[in-house]
Write a protein that holds these residues in place. Structure first.
Motif, PDB file in Angstrom:
ATOM      1  N   LYS A 175     -43.643  15.649  73.653  1.00 28.77           N
ATOM      2  CA  LYS A 175     -43.485  15.962  72.234  1.00 28.77           C
ATOM      3  C   LYS A 175     -43.961  14.808  71.344  1.00 28.77           C
ATOM      4  CE  LYS A 175     -39.998  17.217  68.820  1.00 28.77           C
ATOM      5  NZ  LYS A 175     -38.552  17.255  68.574  1.00 28.77           N
ATOM      6  N   GLU A 176     -43.708  13.563  71.757  1.00 31.69           N
ATOM      7  CA  GLU A 176     -44.062  12.425  70.905  1.00 31.69           C
ATOM      8  C   GLU A 176     -45.515  11.975  71.076  1.00 31.69           C
ATOM      9  OE1 GLU A 176     -41.610   8.994  71.779  1.00 31.69           O
ATOM     10  OE2 GLU A 176     -42.624   8.644  73.678  1.00 31.69           O
ATOM     11  N   LEU A 177     -46.174  12.356  72.144  1.00 29.13           N
ATOM     12  CA  LEU A 177     -47.535  11.877  72.405  1.00 29.13           C
ATOM     13  C   LEU A 177     -48.538  12.176  71.289  1.00 29.13           C
ATOM     14  CD1 LEU A 177     -47.987  12.303  76.260  1.00 29.13           C
ATOM     15  CD2 LEU A 177     -48.009  10.177  74.943  1.00 29.13           C
ATOM     16  N   PRO A 178     -48.492  13.331  70.633  1.00 32.01           N
ATOM     17  CA  PRO A 178     -49.450  13.544  69.530  1.00 32.01           C
ATOM     18  C   PRO A 178     -49.324  12.496  68.417  1.00 32.01           C
ATOM     19  CG  PRO A 178     -48.533  15.629  70.217  1.00 32.01           C
ATOM     20  CD  PRO A 178     -47.764  14.561  70.947  1.00 32.01           C
ATOM     21  N   HIS A 179     -48.096  12.033  68.138  1.00 30.18           N
ATOM     22  CA  HIS A 179     -47.905  10.973  67.132  1.00 30.18           C
ATOM     23  C   HIS A 179     -48.582   9.684  67.592  1.00 30.18           C
ATOM     24  CE1 HIS A 179     -45.045  13.739  65.512  1.00 30.18           C
ATOM     25  NE2 HIS A 179     -44.100  13.473  66.386  1.00 30.18           N
ATOM     26  N   PHE A 180     -48.406   9.371  68.862  1.00 27.83           N
ATOM     27  CA  PHE A 180     -49.016   8.164  69.413  1.00 27.83           C
ATOM     28  C   PHE A 180     -50.537   8.258  69.335  1.00 27.83           C
ATOM     29  CE2 PHE A 180     -44.786   7.495  70.815  1.00 27.83           C
ATOM     30  CZ  PHE A 180     -44.662   6.163  71.132  1.00 27.83           C
ATOM     31  N   ASN A 193     -34.186   5.948  81.660  1.00 28.02           N
ATOM     32  CA  ASN A 193     -34.632   7.189  81.035  1.00 28.02           C
ATOM     33  C   ASN A 193     -35.926   6.973  80.264  1.00 28.02           C
ATOM     34  OD1 ASN A 193     -32.491   8.818  81.924  1.00 28.02           O
ATOM     35  ND2 ASN A 193     -31.183   8.104  80.267  1.00 28.02           N
ATOM     36  N   ILE A 194     -36.691   8.048  80.115  1.00 32.20           N
ATOM     37  CA  ILE A 194     -37.922   7.997  79.326  1.00 32.20           C
ATOM     38  C   ILE A 194     -37.872   9.114  78.295  1.00 32.20           C
ATOM     39  CG2 ILE A 194     -39.425   6.821  80.962  1.00 32.20           C
ATOM     40  CD1 ILE A 194     -40.360   9.571  81.966  1.00 32.20           C
ATOM     41  N   PRO A 195     -38.621   9.006  77.220  1.00 28.62           N
ATOM     42  CA  PRO A 195     -39.619   7.982  76.933  1.00 28.62           C
ATOM     43  C   PRO A 195     -38.984   6.675  76.470  1.00 28.62           C
ATOM     44  CG  PRO A 195     -39.481   9.517  75.097  1.00 28.62           C
ATOM     45  CD  PRO A 195     -38.570  10.046  76.175  1.00 28.62           C
ATOM     46  N   VAL A 196     -39.731   5.625  76.704  1.00 25.75           N
ATOM     47  CA  VAL A 196     -39.392   4.273  76.233  1.00 25.75           C
ATOM     48  C   VAL A 196     -40.681   3.661  75.727  1.00 25.75           C
ATOM     49  CG1 VAL A 196     -38.980   1.950  77.150  1.00 25.75           C
ATOM     50  CG2 VAL A 196     -37.310   3.738  77.540  1.00 25.75           C
ATOM     51  N   THR A 197     -40.582   2.947  74.615  1.00 25.70           N
ATOM     52  CA  THR A 197     -41.737   2.256  74.067  1.00 25.70           C
ATOM     53  C   THR A 197     -41.361   0.810  73.811  1.00 25.70           C
ATOM     54  OG1 THR A 197     -42.423   4.308  72.998  1.00 25.70           O
ATOM     55  CG2 THR A 197     -43.523   2.286  72.289  1.00 25.70           C
ATOM     56  N   ILE A 198     -42.192  -0.097  74.313  1.00 29.82           N
ATOM     57  CA  ILE A 198     -41.977  -1.532  74.125  1.00 29.82           C
ATOM     58  C   ILE A 198     -43.171  -2.083  73.361  1.00 29.82           C
ATOM     59  CG2 ILE A 198     -41.516  -3.741  75.237  1.00 29.82           C
ATOM     60  CD1 ILE A 198     -40.467  -2.158  77.675  1.00 29.82           C
ATOM     61  N   GLU A 231     -37.240   9.120  72.301  1.00 27.26           N
ATOM     62  CA  GLU A 231     -38.379   9.662  71.552  1.00 27.26           C
ATOM     63  C   GLU A 231     -38.523   8.959  70.201  1.00 27.26           C
ATOM     64  OE1 GLU A 231     -39.487  13.966  69.548  1.00 27.26           O
ATOM     65  OE2 GLU A 231     -38.059  13.908  71.208  1.00 27.26           O
ATOM     66  N   MET A 232     -39.775   8.704  69.816  1.00 26.15           N
ATOM     67  CA  MET A 232     -40.047   8.085  68.517  1.00 26.15           C
ATOM     68  C   MET A 232     -40.684   9.105  67.584  1.00 26.15           C
ATOM     69  SD  MET A 232     -41.452   4.214  69.038  1.00 26.15           S
ATOM     70  CE  MET A 232     -40.895   3.652  67.423  1.00 26.15           C
ATOM     71  N   SER A 233     -40.194   9.131  66.364  1.00 28.28           N
ATOM     72  CA  SER A 233     -40.848   9.955  65.350  1.00 28.28           C
ATOM     73  C   SER A 233     -42.123   9.235  64.908  1.00 28.28           C
ATOM     74  CB  SER A 233     -39.931  10.158  64.146  1.00 28.28           C
ATOM     75  OG  SER A 233     -39.765   8.930  63.449  1.00 28.28           O
ATOM     76  N   LYS A 234     -43.009   9.971  64.301  1.00 34.92           N
ATOM     77  CA  LYS A 234     -44.245   9.374  63.792  1.00 34.92           C
ATOM     78  C   LYS A 234     -43.909   8.286  62.776  1.00 34.92           C
ATOM     79  CE  LYS A 234     -48.453  10.421  61.288  1.00 34.92           C
ATOM     80  NZ  LYS A 234     -49.134  11.398  60.457  1.00 34.92           N
ATOM     81  N   GLU A 235     -42.929   8.545  61.930  1.00 34.21           N
ATOM     82  CA  GLU A 235     -42.534   7.590  60.893  1.00 34.21           C
ATOM     83  C   GLU A 235     -42.014   6.289  61.514  1.00 34.21           C
ATOM     84  OE1 GLU A 235     -41.485  10.862  60.968  1.00 34.21           O
ATOM     85  OE2 GLU A 235     -42.943  11.518  59.462  1.00 34.21           O
ATOM     86  N   ASP A 236     -41.142   6.401  62.528  1.00 34.47           N
ATOM     87  CA  ASP A 236     -40.604   5.199  63.178  1.00 34.47           C
ATOM     88  C   ASP A 236     -41.699   4.420  63.892  1.00 34.47           C
ATOM     89  OD1 ASP A 236     -38.039   5.675  62.271  1.00 34.47           O
ATOM     90  OD2 ASP A 236     -37.366   6.617  64.140  1.00 34.47           O
ATOM     91  N   LEU A 237     -42.609   5.134  64.528  1.00 40.04           N
ATOM     92  CA  LEU A 237     -43.717   4.484  65.223  1.00 40.04           C
ATOM     93  C   LEU A 237     -44.590   3.726  64.229  1.00 40.04           C
ATOM     94  CD1 LEU A 237     -45.277   3.992  67.857  1.00 40.04           C
ATOM     95  CD2 LEU A 237     -46.429   6.181  67.477  1.00 40.04           C
TER      96      LEU A 237
END
Length: 162
Positions: free
Chosen positions: A58-63, A128-133, A147-153
C-alpha cells in the motif's frame, strides 16, 4: 529516409522506456550494511518490505512518487529491501516490474539470522514490516515502524535533506 530513421529512434526509445528489470541483487546482512555505508554522503531511505505484506504494498506508490521526484538529486538515494524468500525471487522480480518500482531493490536472503541483524538496524524494531530507516552521512536519523503516509515520508525526507 528521414521518416524511417525517426520511426526507428522512436521505436528504440519506446522499447527502452518499457524495458523490464531482469535481475534483483541478493544480499546477506553484511552486504546490505556495506551497501548502506557506501552512500554515506546522501540522505538514504531504506525501506524493508515484502510482496506478501499488504501495508508494504500500500505504501510503495508513495515511495515511488517521491523517489521519481528526487532520484536525480545527488544527495538522495532510496533502497527497497525485500524480505521475501530467495525461492520467491521470480515473484519479487515480477512484482518490481508490475508495480514499476524505480528505486534500487535488493533481496535480503538472511531470514535465518533475523534475530541477529534486526536489532543491529534498530533496537526497537520487533521484526514487523514495513519499516523505514533514514540515514544521513552514514548515521541513522529516523526510524519509522509501520506504514508511512506520503505526507510523513515527505516531511521526514524534507527535514533531513537539508
Amino acid at each position: 529516409m528521414k521518416n524511417l530513421l525517426a520511426i526507428f529512434f522512436l521505436f528504440v526509445a519506446y522499447a527502452a522506456m518499457g524495458a523490464q528489470q531482469t535481475e534483483v541483487s541478493v544480499m546477506k546482512y553484511e552486504d546490505l550494511e556495506k551497501r548502506i555505508q557506501k552512500d554515506n554522503d546522501k540522505l538514504l531511505v531504506v525501506n524493508f518490505w515484502a510482496t506478501t505484506c499488504a501495508p508494504c504494498v500500500k505504501e510503495l506508490p508513495h515511495f515511488m512518487e517521491i523517489n521519481n521526484k528526487l532520484k536525480d538529486q545527488p544527495n538522495f538515494k532510496m533502497i527497497l529491501v525485500s524480505l521475501d524468500r530467495l525461492v520467491d525471487k521470480g515473484r519479487v522480480l515480477k512484482f518490481i516490474n508490475n508495480k514499476n518500482l524505480t528505486a534500487e531493490v535488493v533481496l535480503l536472503d538472511d531470514i535465518k539470522r533475523m534475530n541477529t541483524w534486526i536489532p543491529r538496524f534498530e533496537k526497537e524494531w520487533d521484526g514487523n514490516i514495513p519499516v523505514t530507516i533514514f540515514y544521513k552521512n552514514g548515521e541513522k536519523v529516523h526510524f519509522n515502524d509501520g506504514e508511512m503516509s506520503k505526507e510523513d515520508l515527505e516531511k521526514t525526507i524534507n527535514n533531513n535533506l537539508k
